[in-house]
Design an enzyme around this catalytic site. Structure first.
Site, PDB file in Angstrom:
ATOM      1  N   GLY A 138      77.749   9.750  82.339  1.00  0.00           N
ATOM      2  CA  GLY A 138      77.867   8.713  83.352  1.00  0.00           C
ATOM      3  C   GLY A 138      78.844   8.980  84.480  1.00  0.00           C
ATOM      4  N   GLY A 142      75.165  14.473  82.536  1.00  0.00           N
ATOM      5  CA  GLY A 142      73.905  14.997  83.065  1.00  0.00           C
ATOM      6  C   GLY A 142      74.046  15.203  84.566  1.00  0.00           C
ATOM      7  N   ARG A 143      74.093  14.080  85.286  1.00  0.00           N
ATOM      8  CA  ARG A 143      74.180  14.094  86.747  1.00  0.00           C
ATOM      9  C   ARG A 143      75.312  14.990  87.253  1.00  0.00           C
ATOM     10  NH1 ARG A 143      72.408   9.708  89.698  1.00  0.00           N
ATOM     11  NH2 ARG A 143      72.567   8.468  87.806  1.00  0.00           N
ATOM     12  N   ARG A 151      64.174   8.276  93.982  1.00  0.00           N
ATOM     13  CA  ARG A 151      65.404   7.506  93.806  1.00  0.00           C
ATOM     14  C   ARG A 151      65.626   6.485  94.917  1.00  0.00           C
ATOM     15  NH1 ARG A 151      70.069   9.300  93.640  1.00  0.00           N
ATOM     16  NH2 ARG A 151      70.906   7.878  92.098  1.00  0.00           N
ATOM     17  N   TYR A 187      65.959   2.782  93.677  1.00  0.00           N
ATOM     18  CA  TYR A 187      67.310   2.199  93.688  1.00  0.00           C
ATOM     19  C   TYR A 187      67.940   2.128  95.078  1.00  0.00           C
ATOM     20  CZ  TYR A 187      66.999   4.865  89.192  1.00  0.00           C
ATOM     21  OH  TYR A 187      66.616   5.468  88.030  1.00  0.00           O
ATOM     22  N   CYS A 221      50.978   7.249 100.492  1.00  0.00           N
ATOM     23  CA  CYS A 221      50.406   6.020 101.042  1.00  0.00           C
ATOM     24  C   CYS A 221      51.140   4.809 100.507  1.00  0.00           C
ATOM     25  CB  CYS A 221      48.928   5.952 100.731  1.00  0.00           C
ATOM     26  SG  CYS A 221      48.036   7.213 101.615  1.00  0.00           S
ATOM     27  N   GLU A 222      52.399   4.699 100.817  1.00  0.00           N
ATOM     28  CA  GLU A 222      53.271   3.594 100.433  1.00  0.00           C
ATOM     29  C   GLU A 222      54.275   3.439 101.555  1.00  0.00           C
ATOM     30  OE1 GLU A 222      53.337   1.851  97.502  1.00  0.00           O
ATOM     31  OE2 GLU A 222      51.757   3.076  96.570  1.00  0.00           O
ATOM     32  N   TYR A 253      67.954  14.039  88.470  1.00  0.00           N
ATOM     33  CA  TYR A 253      66.996  12.927  88.553  1.00  0.00           C
ATOM     34  C   TYR A 253      66.076  13.006  89.768  1.00  0.00           C
ATOM     35  CZ  TYR A 253      70.223  11.257  84.999  1.00  0.00           C
ATOM     36  OH  TYR A 253      71.005  11.177  83.887  1.00  0.00           O
TER      37      TYR A 253
HETATM   38  C1  LIG Z   1      71.347   9.174  80.920  1.00  0.00           C
HETATM   39  C2  LIG Z   1      72.194   9.430  79.741  1.00  0.00           C
HETATM   40  C3  LIG Z   1      73.222  10.372  79.814  1.00  0.00           C
HETATM   41  C4  LIG Z   1      73.589  11.108  81.079  1.00  0.00           C
HETATM   42  O1  LIG Z   1      74.041  10.274  82.075  1.00  0.00           O
HETATM   43  P1  LIG Z   1      74.603  10.891  83.462  1.00  0.00           P
HETATM   44  O2  LIG Z   1      74.880   9.705  84.274  1.00  0.00           O
HETATM   45  O3  LIG Z   1      73.515  11.730  84.018  1.00  0.00           O
HETATM   46  O4  LIG Z   1      75.821  11.679  83.137  1.00  0.00           O
HETATM   47  C5  LIG Z   1      73.934  10.625  78.667  1.00  0.00           C
HETATM   48  N1  LIG Z   1      73.663   9.976  77.514  1.00  0.00           N
HETATM   49  C6  LIG Z   1      72.670   9.078  77.407  1.00  0.00           C
HETATM   50  C7  LIG Z   1      72.405   8.427  76.117  1.00  0.00           C
HETATM   51  C8  LIG Z   1      71.916   8.761  78.513  1.00  0.00           C
HETATM   52  O5  LIG Z   1      70.953   7.841  78.419  1.00  0.00           O
END
Ligand SMILES: *Cc1c(COP(=O)(O)O)cnc(C)c1O
Length: 432
Positions: A249, A293-294, A331, A335, A362-363, A391
């Site tokens: 996150g 992840g991000r 995205r 969002y 077409c949106e 993402y």
């Molecule tokens: C999406 C997710 C992550 C990664 O989140 P990031 O914001 O991309 O770092 C990690 N753990 C779980 C369970 C997730 O659903």
């Protein structure tokens, strides 16, 4: 000044990423094109790995949340960096296995794993299931019994912290489809059931409080709540859980105003909270997992498009249409996410042209950005949208039967193809 430190303007006045000229990339591989800076990805992995060394004496592992960007090449890179992997579907797991990723370093998430996925993941011998609910717990125990195997599990807990409100809040009961609630006793019941399950070993607990978070406090608070739960489980069952997964996150920079805290600073402050709590509750410090992840791939990526038309509507706005859009980056339509864009072949000119960047679907909502300030451009110019490494490719679709773009990795200024561009033939491959 460029948004991220892996971007440059070269002698030709072109945007470059990791030393590679984006105009040359667009010519060689076509557009739209996802470009990933491998060195940047590896740097972030190493920073997370070394933070685990410094903050937890090496008793932990960062797992790459593969839903942010999943293909075989990223799995190979994560393996080379000694990272773990978080998967949320049979498809992500299959990709990892096909890339030779060691199953023991994989954790399997999701709030509705199917019987087939559970069975497949057990056959692979994955390290942990992160169990979301009691039905899954039963199904997993049963399936493991049938297969005569044993598997380690974590329980997904809702720590009751919502990091997405303006000032994050701690509520009694967060409305979420993921995991077991603490307040209702559901989490404690699940812990007891898991401890008694014949074919499962409950090694610990997991939480994930949201995404693109800039504050540290919600992470500290989540760690405290989770350690409090480990203490309570010990008090009720006599079992002290040895593993704690604190989720992902961490926020990244999409536009100039985004100022993420350096990730090693997050790690340091959260580890202080973990150690203080362990002292207070007389717990042995657990093995710590994190799941970014991000923050591993987001800033490392950009997308190149060819501009097809520039449509000025007097006193209203100017649409710049590109050869991609919501199919490769949903995205904005999902969002209203903020992005910075650069006319890559005019990167050293001033960005005083206010435009709406429109996709080709077409949106009417198929936009990448409104009110973007870019360089004056004409059809044929190449537009780069920055910080698209997370993402985007993983969320791409074939809407309007648009083939998905190719993915190129750049290392030491040299590009290599990691995912081929889809062909029309690919689009009808499963049509009968
Ligand atoms: C999406 C997710 C992550 C990664 O989140 P990031 O914001 O991309 O770092 C990690 N753990 C779980 C369970 C997730 O659903």
């Amino acid at each position: 000044m460029m948004l991220n430190d892996n971007l440059q303007i070269n002698a030709a006045g072109h945007l470059a990423i990791g030393g590679a000229d984006t105009i040359a990339l667009a010519e060689e591989f076509g557009t739209p094109l996802y470009v990933m800076d491998e060195d940047k990805i590896r740097q972030v992995c190493r920073m997370y790995k070394s933070s685990i060394e410094t903050c937890y004496g090496g008793n932990g592992l960062p797992l790459f949340a593969s839903k942010a960007f999943c293909c075989k090449e990223i799995c190979r890179i994560m393996n080379e960096e000694g990272m773990g992997l978080d998967v949320v579907s049979g498809g992500e797991l299959y990709t990892a296995m096909q890339a030779g990723f060691p199953a023991k370093r994989i954790q399997f998430h999701g709030n509705n794993k199917t019987q087939d996925e559970i069975s497949y993941a057990l056959s692979c011998g994955i390290g942990h299931f992160v169990v979301d609910n009691l039905s899954e717990l039963e199904l997993l125990d049963e399936t493991a019994g049938e297969k005569h195997c044993h598997v380690d599990i974590l329980l997904r807990i809702k720590p009751g912290i919502d990091a997405h409100t303006h000032q994050f809040i701690r509520t009694g009961q967060i409305d979420s489809k993921f995991g077991f609630a603490l307040e209702t006793g559901e989490a404690m019941d699940a812990a007891k059931a898991a401890i008694h399950a014949k074919n499962l070993t409950l090694t610990g607990v997991h939480c994930h409080i949201g995404s693109q978070i800039f504050e540290i406090q919600p992470f500290e608070l989540a760690a405290k709540v989770m350690l409090g739960f480990i203490r309570d489980v010990r008090a009720e069952t006599g079992v002290e859980l040895q593993e704690l997964n604190l989720g992902g996150g961490f926020g990244i920079k999409y536009v100039e105003n985004d100022q993420p805290v350096p990730y090693d600073r997050y790690m340091e402050l959260v580890s202080n909270a973990v150690h203080m709590c362990c002292n207070e509750y007389d717990l042995t410090a657990p093995k710590i997992y994190i799941e970014p992840g991000r923050s591993i791939v987001g800033e490392a990526g950009l997308t190149l498009y060819k501009i097809g038309s520039v449509k000025q509507i007097p006193n209203i706005r100017t649409y710049v249409s590109i050869d991609g859009g919501m199919t490769d980056n949903p995205r904005y339509i999902l969002y209203q996410s903020q992005y910075e864009a650069v006319v890559a072949n005019k990167a050293n000119e001033s960005a005083d042209f206010e435009v709406t960047i429109a996709g080709r679907c077409c949106e009417s909502g198929d936009l990448i950005q409104e009110g973007a300030k870019i360089q004056r451009c004409i059809p044929g110019d190449i537009l780069a949208v920055l910080s698209t490494g997370a993402y985007n490719y993983s969320m791409a679709s074939n809407y309007n039967r648009v083939p998905r773009p190719a993915v190129v990795f750049v290392k030491d200024g040299a590009p290599r193809l990691a995912v081929r561009r889809e062909s029309y033939e690919d689009l009808i491959r499963n049509d009968i």
